[in-house]
Enzyme design. Sequence first.
Site, PDB file in Angstrom:
ATOM      1  N   TYR A  72       0.838  -1.205   0.000  1.00  0.00           N
ATOM      2  CA  TYR A  72       0.000   0.000   0.000  1.00  0.00           C
ATOM      3  C   TYR A  72       0.876   1.259   0.000  1.00  0.00           C
ATOM      4  O   TYR A  72       0.591   2.220  -0.710  1.00  0.00           O
ATOM      5  CB  TYR A  72      -0.912  -0.003   1.235  1.00  0.00           C
ATOM      6  CG  TYR A  72      -1.957   1.072   1.196  1.00  0.00           C
ATOM      7  CD1 TYR A  72      -3.223   0.820   0.656  1.00  0.00           C
ATOM      8  CD2 TYR A  72      -1.685   2.354   1.668  1.00  0.00           C
ATOM      9  CE1 TYR A  72      -4.180   1.817   0.598  1.00  0.00           C
ATOM     10  CE2 TYR A  72      -2.636   3.358   1.609  1.00  0.00           C
ATOM     11  CZ  TYR A  72      -3.887   3.094   1.069  1.00  0.00           C
ATOM     12  OH  TYR A  72      -4.837   4.072   1.008  1.00  0.00           O
ATOM     13  N   PHE A 124      -7.735  18.590 -25.285  1.00  0.00           N
ATOM     14  CA  PHE A 124      -8.465  17.323 -25.438  1.00  0.00           C
ATOM     15  C   PHE A 124      -9.787  17.413 -24.671  1.00  0.00           C
ATOM     16  O   PHE A 124      -9.893  18.161 -23.704  1.00  0.00           O
ATOM     17  CB  PHE A 124      -7.610  16.152 -24.935  1.00  0.00           C
ATOM     18  CG  PHE A 124      -8.297  14.834 -25.144  1.00  0.00           C
ATOM     19  CD1 PHE A 124      -8.520  14.358 -26.425  1.00  0.00           C
ATOM     20  CD2 PHE A 124      -8.765  14.104 -24.068  1.00  0.00           C
ATOM     21  CE1 PHE A 124      -9.195  13.156 -26.625  1.00  0.00           C
ATOM     22  CE2 PHE A 124      -9.444  12.898 -24.266  1.00  0.00           C
ATOM     23  CZ  PHE A 124      -9.650  12.432 -25.541  1.00  0.00           C
ATOM     24  N   ASP A 125     -10.800  16.640 -25.100  1.00  0.00           N
ATOM     25  CA  ASP A 125     -12.162  16.746 -24.505  1.00  0.00           C
ATOM     26  C   ASP A 125     -12.169  16.655 -22.979  1.00  0.00           C
ATOM     27  O   ASP A 125     -12.892  17.393 -22.325  1.00  0.00           O
ATOM     28  CB  ASP A 125     -13.131  15.643 -24.920  1.00  0.00           C
ATOM     29  CG  ASP A 125     -12.883  15.001 -26.234  1.00  0.00           C
ATOM     30  OD1 ASP A 125     -12.204  15.616 -27.064  1.00  0.00           O
ATOM     31  OD2 ASP A 125     -13.374  13.885 -26.419  1.00  0.00           O
ATOM     32  N   ASP A 215       0.366  18.570 -21.544  1.00  0.00           N
ATOM     33  CA  ASP A 215      -0.318  17.279 -21.620  1.00  0.00           C
ATOM     34  C   ASP A 215       0.547  16.409 -22.526  1.00  0.00           C
ATOM     35  O   ASP A 215       0.598  16.621 -23.738  1.00  0.00           O
ATOM     36  CB  ASP A 215      -1.717  17.515 -22.205  1.00  0.00           C
ATOM     37  CG  ASP A 215      -2.481  16.232 -22.487  1.00  0.00           C
ATOM     38  OD1 ASP A 215      -1.877  15.141 -22.446  1.00  0.00           O
ATOM     39  OD2 ASP A 215      -3.690  16.318 -22.774  1.00  0.00           O
ATOM     40  N   ALA A 217       0.610  13.066 -23.317  1.00  0.00           N
ATOM     41  CA  ALA A 217       0.143  11.720 -23.692  1.00  0.00           C
ATOM     42  C   ALA A 217       0.972  11.133 -24.849  1.00  0.00           C
ATOM     43  O   ALA A 217       1.307   9.958 -24.852  1.00  0.00           O
ATOM     44  CB  ALA A 217      -1.335  11.776 -24.069  1.00  0.00           C
ATOM     45  N   LYS A 258      -0.931   5.912 -23.831  1.00  0.00           N
ATOM     46  CA  LYS A 258      -0.484   6.184 -25.206  1.00  0.00           C
ATOM     47  C   LYS A 258       1.023   5.891 -25.293  1.00  0.00           C
ATOM     48  O   LYS A 258       1.420   4.748 -25.370  1.00  0.00           O
ATOM     49  CB  LYS A 258      -0.799   7.634 -25.591  1.00  0.00           C
ATOM     50  CG  LYS A 258      -2.272   7.891 -25.907  1.00  0.00           C
ATOM     51  CD  LYS A 258      -3.095   8.163 -24.710  1.00  0.00           C
ATOM     52  CE  LYS A 258      -4.490   8.632 -25.050  1.00  0.00           C
ATOM     53  NZ  LYS A 258      -5.331   8.728 -23.845  1.00  0.00           N
ATOM     54  N   HIS A 450     -21.969  11.161 -27.292  1.00  0.00           N
ATOM     55  CA  HIS A 450     -21.484  10.230 -28.322  1.00  0.00           C
ATOM     56  C   HIS A 450     -21.278   8.816 -27.799  1.00  0.00           C
ATOM     57  O   HIS A 450     -21.365   7.859 -28.549  1.00  0.00           O
ATOM     58  CB  HIS A 450     -20.200  10.766 -28.965  1.00  0.00           C
ATOM     59  CG  HIS A 450     -19.098  11.025 -27.995  1.00  0.00           C
ATOM     60  ND1 HIS A 450     -19.123  12.079 -27.115  1.00  0.00           N
ATOM     61  CD2 HIS A 450     -17.956  10.358 -27.739  1.00  0.00           C
ATOM     62  CE1 HIS A 450     -18.028  12.053 -26.377  1.00  0.00           C
ATOM     63  NE2 HIS A 450     -17.299  11.014 -26.733  1.00  0.00           N
TER      64      HIS A 450
HETATM   65  N1  F0G Z   1      -5.069  14.076 -23.161  1.00  0.00           N
HETATM   66  C1  F0G Z   1      -5.017  13.632 -24.421  1.00  0.00           C
HETATM   67  C2  F0G Z   1      -4.242  14.389 -25.448  1.00  0.00           C
HETATM   68  C3  F0G Z   1      -5.700  12.461 -24.776  1.00  0.00           C
HETATM   69  O1  F0G Z   1      -5.660  12.037 -26.037  1.00  0.00           O
HETATM   70  C4  F0G Z   1      -6.423  11.754 -23.787  1.00  0.00           C
HETATM   71  C5  F0G Z   1      -7.158  10.541 -24.114  1.00  0.00           C
HETATM   72  C6  F0G Z   1      -6.430  12.269 -22.475  1.00  0.00           C
HETATM   73  C7  F0G Z   1      -5.740  13.427 -22.201  1.00  0.00           C
HETATM   74  C8  F0G Z   1      -7.193  11.594 -21.372  1.00  0.00           C
HETATM   75  O2  F0G Z   1      -6.531  10.455 -20.985  1.00  0.00           O
HETATM   76  O3  F0G Z   1      -8.085   8.570 -21.571  1.00  0.00           O
HETATM   77  O4  F0G Z   1      -6.138   8.225 -20.041  1.00  0.00           O
HETATM   78  O5  F0G Z   1      -8.104   9.509 -19.286  1.00  0.00           O
HETATM   79  N2  F0G Z   1      -7.403  10.158 -25.292  1.00  0.00           N
HETATM   80  C9  F0G Z   1      -8.050   8.913 -25.688  1.00  0.00           C
HETATM   81  C10 F0G Z   1      -8.197   8.875 -27.181  1.00  0.00           C
HETATM   82  C11 F0G Z   1      -9.303   8.608 -24.975  1.00  0.00           C
HETATM   83  O6  F0G Z   1      -8.848   7.922 -27.683  1.00  0.00           O
HETATM   84  O7  F0G Z   1      -7.653   9.735 -27.878  1.00  0.00           O
HETATM   85  P1  F0G Z   1      -7.271   9.113 -20.450  1.00  0.00           P
END
Ligand code: F0G
Length: 460
Positions: A72, A124-125, A215, A217, A258, A450
């Site tokens: 833990y 990103f969304d 960010d 990723a 990613k 979506h």
């Molecule tokens: N930032 C970027 C640039 C992303 O592409 C994603 C996720 C996230 C943050 C959020 O990360 O999914 O680990 O919580 N992108 C995925 C996609 C979902 O299909 O492009 P997460």
Amino acid sequence: MKLPAIPPYKTKVVEPVYFRSKAERMQKIKEVNYNLFNLHSDWVIVDLMTDSGTSAMSEQQWAEIMLGDESYAGSESYFKLKRAVQDILGFEYLAPTHQGRAAENILFSATVKEGDVVPGNAHFDTTKGHIEFRKAQAIDCTIAAAYDTTEYHPFKGNIDLEKLERIIQQYGAERIPFINITVTCNTVGGQPVSLQNIQDTCAIAKRNGIPVYMDIARYAENAYFIKTREEDYKDWSIRDITKAMFKDVEVVWMSAKKDGLVNIGGFVALNNPDLYEKLGQFTIIYEGFLTYGGMSGRAMGALAVGLYEGVEFYYLDDRVKQVQYLGEQLKKHGIPIQEPIGGHALYIDAKRMLPHIPQSQFPAQLLGVEAYIEGGVRGVEVGTLLADRDPITGKDRMAEIELLRLAIPRRVYSKAHMDYVAATMGRVAAKSQDLKTGFKIKKQAKMLRHFTVELEMYDS
Ligand code: F0G
């Protein structure tokens, strides 16, 4: 004679793929209300819905799964990950989380408040969602070229520096907790940001006393593009480029699903002990104790290895070239795609491919459904369905660009799969004139529609 390029790995474990007939797929997609998220994965032949969490791990990563320390507190796997983050990214403090959006949650809980403004290249969304959820605003400052799929620009993820300065002037630095750079910029097509642009953005931020958060990723893919497209850095190693990318950046957060080459995980990394302490409180209430956050010991161990593998040039070269290869094949079939081709996905321009289908009938979704019917290929709509409704007026927001994304998982599919996908899209292109109508909505959720939307054919 020059030998052909081959992937720098071979297969040890395989997953079966199930084949069904086109008639069966037609029946199935109707049953699931034309929503590709509702398909059971064994009904998909080539799954290009996302490159997130879909990588194949290496034997070294699987070995780390066995070595995972599930304590833990004070897990050795956490320290392995911390050492990897220090070594590769150059940040001292690490807060692991279960995935990228959880990193956003703890980071923004500590830094974003009502009335704030966060400028950046197309957020990103989930990033935007976490900003708006706190009654703050995400302002897109991506260069205009990003929104024209026909215009060539080597770094379409770049920030429009004049716009950024204007936004800082307009809102005032005190309302801007940080400037956000996303590498590569997923929302506009996996497009990279140049090192020059990162440095210029950091200089503007510094002049105004605003920190830059990144960010990351897909930071390794971004570094690959800097090496291959930005003249000054062509002889630099990927690791030297990533160090230069982070030089003036205060905080990074990562969806490790990613470029971390793992199936789950994320983190925030930084050098500021005060902010780390502040974050820690949110890590504990939302994720878990500081030395595991949302991850198991074995997942942290696999990520520590994945971070190293993800910045190897031979891996990246194969990875990005596979995406480019599919893009070239699609172009040979006359499919209009966002160019230049990005790092992790192909983005098919539905407005150009189906100009006769109005945006209100979701042409990119129609392309996605047709790709599924023709070849069992699953992509994802990045268009008007995703753009959803305006939270104030409740009216549909027409997306600026209407895209079908085909994202390529890392180290999973072969060249034959890419040829199969291109041929499938070729069939869709051949019948595009016969596709007369798109969809209308039968049922939709209040937000993020979506994922669960139910659709029916417009003419039914
Ligand atoms: N930032 C970027 C640039 C992303 O592409 C994603 C996720 C996230 C943050 C959020 O990360 O999914 O680990 O919580 N992108 C995925 C996609 C979902 O299909 O492009 P997460």
